[in-house]
Write a protein that holds these residues in place. Structure first.
Motif, PDB file in Angstrom:
ATOM      1  N   SER A  51     -23.744  51.968  11.057  1.00 48.10           N
ATOM      2  CA  SER A  51     -24.776  50.976  11.364  1.00 48.10           C
ATOM      3  C   SER A  51     -25.452  50.461  10.088  1.00 48.10           C
ATOM      4  O   SER A  51     -26.094  49.413  10.105  1.00 48.10           O
ATOM      5  CB  SER A  51     -25.835  51.577  12.298  1.00 48.10           C
ATOM      6  OG  SER A  51     -26.592  52.585  11.647  1.00 48.10           O
ATOM      7  N   LYS A  52     -25.302  51.209   8.969  1.00 45.02           N
ATOM      8  CA  LYS A  52     -25.907  50.809   7.688  1.00 45.02           C
ATOM      9  C   LYS A  52     -24.919  50.095   6.771  1.00 45.02           C
ATOM     10  O   LYS A  52     -25.269  49.755   5.636  1.00 45.02           O
ATOM     11  CB  LYS A  52     -26.458  52.038   6.963  1.00 45.02           C
ATOM     12  CG  LYS A  52     -27.547  52.789   7.713  1.00 45.02           C
ATOM     13  CD  LYS A  52     -28.201  53.848   6.839  1.00 45.02           C
ATOM     14  CE  LYS A  52     -27.246  54.905   6.382  1.00 45.02           C
ATOM     15  NZ  LYS A  52     -27.879  56.003   5.641  1.00 45.02           N
TER      16      LYS A  52
ATOM     17  N   SER B 290     -25.949  46.907   4.778  1.00 47.41           N
ATOM     18  CA  SER B 290     -26.856  47.168   3.657  1.00 47.41           C
ATOM     19  C   SER B 290     -26.150  47.904   2.530  1.00 47.41           C
ATOM     20  O   SER B 290     -26.438  47.668   1.348  1.00 47.41           O
ATOM     21  CB  SER B 290     -28.054  47.991   4.137  1.00 47.41           C
ATOM     22  OG  SER B 290     -28.828  47.254   5.048  1.00 47.41           O
TER      23      SER B 290
ATOM     24  N   SER C  79     -21.917  44.440  13.345  1.00 49.37           N
ATOM     25  CA  SER C  79     -23.343  44.737  13.509  1.00 49.37           C
ATOM     26  C   SER C  79     -24.142  44.520  12.225  1.00 49.37           C
ATOM     27  O   SER C  79     -25.339  44.233  12.280  1.00 49.37           O
ATOM     28  CB  SER C  79     -23.531  46.171  14.012  1.00 49.37           C
ATOM     29  OG  SER C  79     -23.037  47.120  13.083  1.00 49.37           O
ATOM     30  N   GLY C  80     -23.514  44.657  11.067  1.00 52.21           N
ATOM     31  CA  GLY C  80     -24.226  44.414   9.811  1.00 52.21           C
ATOM     32  C   GLY C  80     -24.651  42.964   9.690  1.00 52.21           C
ATOM     33  O   GLY C  80     -25.773  42.655   9.260  1.00 52.21           O
TER      34      GLY C  80
ATOM     35  N   SER D  32     -27.369  42.192  12.170  1.00 55.29           N
ATOM     36  CA  SER D  32     -28.657  42.679  11.687  1.00 55.29           C
ATOM     37  C   SER D  32     -29.343  41.648  10.797  1.00 55.29           C
ATOM     38  O   SER D  32     -30.565  41.454  10.872  1.00 55.29           O
ATOM     39  CB  SER D  32     -28.462  43.994  10.914  1.00 55.29           C
ATOM     40  OG  SER D  32     -29.677  44.450  10.367  1.00 55.29           O
ATOM     41  N   LYS D  33     -28.560  40.960   9.939  1.00 61.78           N
ATOM     42  CA  LYS D  33     -29.123  39.930   9.072  1.00 61.78           C
ATOM     43  C   LYS D  33     -29.648  38.750   9.893  1.00 61.78           C
ATOM     44  O   LYS D  33     -30.713  38.196   9.593  1.00 61.78           O
ATOM     45  CB  LYS D  33     -28.064  39.444   8.084  1.00 61.78           C
ATOM     46  CG  LYS D  33     -27.571  40.495   7.116  1.00 61.78           C
ATOM     47  CD  LYS D  33     -28.612  40.854   6.088  1.00 61.78           C
ATOM     48  CE  LYS D  33     -28.801  39.760   5.078  1.00 61.78           C
ATOM     49  NZ  LYS D  33     -29.752  40.159   4.003  1.00 61.78           N
TER      50      LYS D  33
ATOM     51  N   LYS E  47     -30.622  38.813  13.066  1.00 61.87           N
ATOM     52  CA  LYS E  47     -31.782  39.279  13.827  1.00 61.87           C
ATOM     53  C   LYS E  47     -33.026  39.347  12.937  1.00 61.87           C
ATOM     54  O   LYS E  47     -34.127  38.947  13.336  1.00 61.87           O
ATOM     55  CB  LYS E  47     -31.487  40.656  14.431  1.00 61.87           C
ATOM     56  CG  LYS E  47     -32.616  41.222  15.297  1.00 61.87           C
ATOM     57  CD  LYS E  47     -32.198  42.548  15.917  1.00 61.87           C
ATOM     58  CE  LYS E  47     -33.331  43.140  16.740  1.00 61.87           C
ATOM     59  NZ  LYS E  47     -33.674  42.286  17.899  1.00 61.87           N
ATOM     60  N   GLU E  48     -32.847  39.842  11.736  1.00 64.34           N
ATOM     61  CA  GLU E  48     -33.968  39.968  10.795  1.00 64.34           C
ATOM     62  C   GLU E  48     -34.547  38.597  10.447  1.00 64.34           C
ATOM     63  O   GLU E  48     -35.765  38.433  10.322  1.00 64.34           O
ATOM     64  CB  GLU E  48     -33.476  40.670   9.532  1.00 64.34           C
ATOM     65  CG  GLU E  48     -34.534  40.855   8.458  1.00 64.34           C
ATOM     66  CD  GLU E  48     -33.945  41.501   7.209  1.00 64.34           C
ATOM     67  OE1 GLU E  48     -34.286  41.032   6.103  1.00 64.34           O
ATOM     68  OE2 GLU E  48     -33.147  42.452   7.341  1.00 64.34           O
TER      69      GLU E  48
ATOM     70  N   TYR F 275     -30.662  40.304  20.665  1.00 61.11           N
ATOM     71  CA  TYR F 275     -29.193  40.313  20.597  1.00 61.11           C
ATOM     72  C   TYR F 275     -28.634  40.787  21.929  1.00 61.11           C
ATOM     73  O   TYR F 275     -29.020  41.850  22.428  1.00 61.11           O
ATOM     74  CB  TYR F 275     -28.767  41.249  19.467  1.00 61.11           C
ATOM     75  CG  TYR F 275     -27.300  41.238  19.117  1.00 61.11           C
ATOM     76  CD1 TYR F 275     -26.665  40.079  18.692  1.00 61.11           C
ATOM     77  CD2 TYR F 275     -26.552  42.416  19.170  1.00 61.11           C
ATOM     78  CE1 TYR F 275     -25.334  40.086  18.332  1.00 61.11           C
ATOM     79  CE2 TYR F 275     -25.219  42.437  18.800  1.00 61.11           C
ATOM     80  CZ  TYR F 275     -24.609  41.266  18.385  1.00 61.11           C
ATOM     81  OH  TYR F 275     -23.279  41.283  18.020  1.00 61.11           O
TER      82      TYR F 275
ATOM     83  N   ASN G 171     -26.364  52.919  17.178  1.00 61.32           N
ATOM     84  CA  ASN G 171     -26.435  51.597  16.546  1.00 61.32           C
ATOM     85  C   ASN G 171     -27.029  50.594  17.532  1.00 61.32           C
ATOM     86  O   ASN G 171     -26.418  50.288  18.558  1.00 61.32           O
ATOM     87  CB  ASN G 171     -25.033  51.153  16.118  1.00 61.32           C
ATOM     88  CG  ASN G 171     -25.043  49.858  15.319  1.00 61.32           C
ATOM     89  OD1 ASN G 171     -26.036  49.126  15.289  1.00 61.32           O
ATOM     90  ND2 ASN G 171     -23.934  49.561  14.671  1.00 61.32           N
TER      91      ASN G 171
ATOM     92  N   LEU H 119     -27.167  47.531  17.519  1.00 60.29           N
ATOM     93  CA  LEU H 119     -26.386  46.300  17.613  1.00 60.29           C
ATOM     94  C   LEU H 119     -24.899  46.633  17.784  1.00 60.29           C
ATOM     95  O   LEU H 119     -24.041  45.794  17.509  1.00 60.29           O
ATOM     96  CB  LEU H 119     -26.592  45.447  16.356  1.00 60.29           C
ATOM     97  CG  LEU H 119     -28.052  45.094  16.030  1.00 60.29           C
ATOM     98  CD1 LEU H 119     -28.141  44.381  14.695  1.00 60.29           C
ATOM     99  CD2 LEU H 119     -28.650  44.234  17.123  1.00 60.29           C
TER     100      LEU H 119
END
Length: 665
Positions: free
Chosen positions: A279-280, A283, A441-442, A445-446, A448-449, A455, A531, A533
C-alpha cells in the motif's frame, strides 16, 4: 507575437521542382530525401526555416527487385536493402510493406509490416561528423556497445545530476518524502568488501534506489518468514539472481548504499506485511533517489547490463564513387512527441506488466535499461543515449504533477489523467488476478490526496458519471471476454473484468455540454485487506436517474456477437457490451415466478441468440445525446442490478424514461 494557428500546423506542399531537376530522383524512395515529394510535410514553426519530414510506404517485393547500384539500380534503395538484410530476417519474399520515416537532419527509421517484426525498427544514419553523404541525413549520436560501460554510467550520472541541480526541476525537488511512505526494509549493498543484507529502515531517512522489474515465472529469491533473519545477516552476491546482481552494481556505481527490491524487502508469505508495504509502494518509488527500470528484462534470470547489438556499416558511394561512413542500428519508437504531448515510450517486457505502471508514473527519476540504449525520465524532462540533449520533453512521471498544477484552473485535469492511466493500465498483465486494484492504489492515493474525492473501487465519487461510462475494448488477441471465475469488484467497476477499457474524451466545447443526470444516494465498498484503496470483497451504490425498460437482442455477426437494444417507438440501438452475454432465467424471491434477464457470460457458458428484458439507466447528457448503462437483474443480490454494457442514443428515444432508484452491484 505568436504565429497564427494556421501557420503553426504542419502543411503539405506539392513539389515545385522542375522535371529536369527531378529526373534522377527514384520514384520509390525519393532518394531518401524528405523534401520535394507530393506528401512532404513542411513544419513552418521552425526558427531556422521549414524543416521537412516524409513517410514513405514501399512494397517489399518491389524494393527487393531493385537492381544493384553498379547495374544501374537506385543506390538509395540499395541502402535500404542492406539495412533490411541485416536486421529483418525473412523480409525478402514478404508481401508486406516497408515503412520509411524521413526527417530533415535526422536519421532514417525503417520498419517492416508483419507480426514477426512488430515494434522492431532500424535507424540509418551518418556515422561520421564529417560531411554527410547527402544534405538531409543526420549524424547519429554514439551509443556504447554495453549498457554497463563507463560511458553509459557517466551518461546516467549526468542526467541525475542535472535533474538535482537544475532550478527548473521544481516538481522533482518537491516529491513527497513522508515518513509513513518510507520502506520498512532496505537492502544494504554496502561496499564490495562488505556483506549485502536486509536492514530495518522504518522511521529512518535513507537515500536509496528502487528496482522495477518483471518477476517472470521461474524461481526468484524472495524473503519469507523462515529466511528473513538469515537474509538480514548476509546475502552472498552469487546467491542473487543475475538481474539483482546488476541492480546492486548500478546502485554502487551511482554512489548509493541502499536499494529497495520488492521480492526481498517485503515478506512474501506474510499477508499483513505484504498489504502494509504494497500500500506504500507509490510513496516508496516517489521518494527514492532513482528507479532502476529493467525494461528490457523478462525475468530475474536475465540481465540489464549486457552487450548491445553492434551497428553495421552500409556500403554507399555517391555519383563520383566517393565512399561515405554510413551506419544502421536497431532502435525502437521511443522518443517523446512534443506536438501531441506524448511522453517517451520505453520498449520491453516490463511495459506489459500492470504493477510496473504505477512505478513508472510515480517515480521521481527513472533509468530505463532497454535492449538498445539507456533512457532517463524525471518529473520534468527526458533524455536518452541517442538523443542526449537536455530538453523539457513530456514524460510519464510528469503526468500527475502537471495535472495537479492545472487543477486550480481545470478541475477535470486530475480525473482526465486518471482515466488515461486506467486505459493504459487495463492493457497490461497481472500474474495474481486479485492485484487489480492494489497495483494501482499508489496512483489512486495521489488522486485522492489532491481531490479529496471518495474512491469507489476504481471510480471517483466526484466524477461518477464520466467514470461509470467506461467501455470495454477487447483486442483481437483477447478472444471472447467473459466474467471472472471469482469476484474481484462490483460490476460497475472496470476492475470486475480482464479487458482493455476506454473512456469518452470530450474536447473543450463538448465538455461544456456534458452534464450528469444521475444522483448518488449511497455507496459502500467493503475492503478485504489493510490497503484502503486495494482489494474489495463487495461493493454497491444506489443512484437515482432516468430509466426505461428494453429488450436486449443477441445475434451472431461476422464471427462475433452483436447486442442490440429494442425500445418501443425507437430504432434498434447497438450497445457496447462489457463482455460476452447470455440470457439468464432466475426466480424472483417474492413471487417465486421464473423471470428472464441477461447476465455476463461465465467460462463454460454456451453462447446463443436470445431476446430478454433489461433496464437502461441514463447517466449523462451532452449535445443532444444520452449515454448510460445497460443493466441485468443480479442473481447474487436480490433487487439489485449488474452492468452489461453502455449505450448512446438521441434524447428523443428516451422521452418516456422515469426517475428510479437503482442499486448497482
Amino acid at each position: 507575437m505568436p504565429l497564427p494557428k494556421s501557420l503553426r500546423q504542419p502543411i503539405r506542399r506539392a513539389s515545385t521542382s522542375s522535371n529536369s531537376s527531378r529526373r534522377n530522383v527514384c520514384r520509390q524512395c525519393n532518394n531518401l530525401d524528405p523534401r520535394g515529394y507530393a506528401s512532404t510535410v513542411y513544419h513552418a514553426e521552425s526558427k531556422k526555416g521549414p524543416i521537412t519530414s516524409l513517410t514513405l510506404v514501399i512494397d517489399a517485393l518491389s524494393l527487393e527487385r531493385n537492381k544493384l547500384p553498379n547495374e544501374g539500380g537506385c543506390r538509395f534503395c540499395g541502402v535500404l536493402i542492406q539495412a533490411l538484410d541485416a536486421f529483418f530476417d525473412g523480409w525478402r519474399g514478404n508481401r508486406g510493406r516497408v515503412t520509411v520515416d524521413l526527417k530533415e537532419k535526422g536519421g532514417i527509421i525503417v520498419g517492416v509490416e508483419g507480426d514477426g517484426w512488430k515494434g522492431e525498427l532500424v535507424e540509418i544514419y551518418a556515422g561520421s561528423a564529417s560531411r554527410a553523404p547527402w544534405p538531409t541525413l543526420g549524424i547519429g549520436h554514439h551509443i556504447p556497445l554495453n549498457s554497463g560501460s563507463d560511458d553509459t554510467f557517466n551518461f546516467a550520472r549526468r542526467c541525475i545530476q542535472d535533474c538535482l541541480t537544475n532550478p527548473k526541476h521544481v516538481a522533482c525537488k518537491t516529491a513527497r518524502k513522508a515518513l509513513n511512505g518510507t520502506p520498512k526494509r532496505l537492502l544494504d549493498v554496502g561496499r564490495i568488501t562488505a556483506p549485502i543484507r536486509l536492514i530495518d529502515a522504518q522511521g529512518k531517512t535513507f537515500q536509496y534506489a528502487t528496482l522495477s522489474h518483471c518477476w517472470g515465472t521461474g524461481p526468484i529469491l524472495t524473503t519469507t518468514k523462515s529466511n528473513w533473519k538469515k537474509l538480514s545477516s548476509n546475502i552472498p552476491f552469487d546467491a542473487l539472481p543475475p538481474l539483482f546482481q546488476d541492480a546492486v552494481i548500478i546502485t554502487r556505481q551511482l554512489g548509493l548504499r541502499y536499494i529497495w527490491i520488492d521480492s526481498l524487502c517485503i515478506i512474501q508469505d506474510s499477508t499483513r506485511d505484504w498489504e502494509t508495504e504494497s500500500s506504500k509502494m507509490g510513496s516508496i518509488y516517489e521518494s527514492s533517489y532513482i528507479t532502476i527500470s529493467a525494461t528490457g528484462s523478462s525475468n530475474g534470470g536475465t540481465r540489464c547490463l549486457l552487450d548491445r547489438r553492434k551497428p553495421i556499416k552500409i556500403d554507399y558511394q555517391n555519383t563520383t564513387r566517393r565512399e561515405f561512413a554510413l551506419r544502421a542500428r536497431k532502435t525502437t519508437d521511443h522518443l517523446p512527441d512534443i506536438k501531441t504531448v506524448e511522453p517517451a515510450k520505453p520498449m520491453g517486457p516490463l511495459m506489459a506488466r500492470a504493477w510496473a505502471l504505477q512505478e513508472h508514473v510515480l517515480s521521481t527519476r527513472i533509468l530505463h535499461y532497454t535492449t538498445t540504449e539507456l533512457l532517463f525520465e524525471c518529473k520534468t524532462s527526458y533524455r536518452c543515449e541517442c538523443s542526449p540533449t537536455r530538453k523539457s520533453y513530456p514524460t510519464t512521471p510528469a503526468l500527475i504533477p502537471k495535472a495537479i498544477a492545472k487543477q486550480s484552473k481545470d478541475h477535470h485535469a486530475l480525473y482526465d489523467a486518471w482515466q488515461r492511466i486506467v486505459e493504459l493500465y487495463t492493457k497490461r498483465e497481472l500474474t495474481v488476478q486479485n492485484d487489480k486494484l492494489p497495483a494501482l492504489s499508489g496512483i489512486a492515493s495521489k488522486i485522492k490526496e489532491a481531490t479529496g474525492s471518495s474512491y469507489l473501487a476504481g471510480l471517483w465519487k466526484e466524477h461518477l458519471a464520466s467514470d461509470l461510462l467506461w467501455s470495454s475494448t477487447p483486442t483481437s488477441a483477447g478472444g471472447e471476454i467473459r466474467v471472472l471465475d471469482a469476484y474481484r469488484a462490483p460490476s460497475f467497476s472496470w476492475a470486475s473484468l480482464n479487458t482493455p477499457i476506454s473512456y469518452y474524451s470530450p474536447d473543450e466545447d463538448e465538455r461544456s455540454t456534458f452534464n450528469s443526470i444521475i444522483k448518488l444516494l449511497s455507496s459502500a465498498i467493503a475492503l478485504s485487506g489493510l490497503n484502503p484503496l486495494g482489494t474489495v470483497f463487495d461493493g454497491a451504490m444506489v443512484v437515482r436517474g432516468p430509466c426505461i425498460s428494453a429488450v436486449l437482442s443477441s445475434q451472431p455477426k461476422d464471427g462475433n456477437w452483436e447486442y442490440t437494444l429494442l425500445i418501443k417507438g425507437t430504432s434498434a440501438i447497438r450497445i457496447s457490451h462489457d463482455c460476452m452475454l447470455v440470457r439468464h432465467d432466475m426466480t424472483d424471491n417474492g413471487s417465486k415466478e421464473l423471470e428472464h434477464t441477461v447476465r455476463r457470460a461465465a467460462h463454460g457458458d454456451i453462447l446463443a441468440a436470445f431476446k430478454a428484458p433489461v433496464l437502461c439507466l441514463s447517466v449523462a447528457r451532452y449535445e443532444g445525446w444520452l449515454s448510460g448503462l445497460v443493466l441485468g437483474r443480479s442473481e447474487r443480490i436480490n433487487g439489485a442490478w449488474e452492468r452489461l454494457g453502455t449505450f448512446s442514443v438521441g434524447m428523443e428515444g428516451f422521452g418516456k424514461a422515469e426517475e428510479k432508484d437503482v442499486r448497482l452491484v
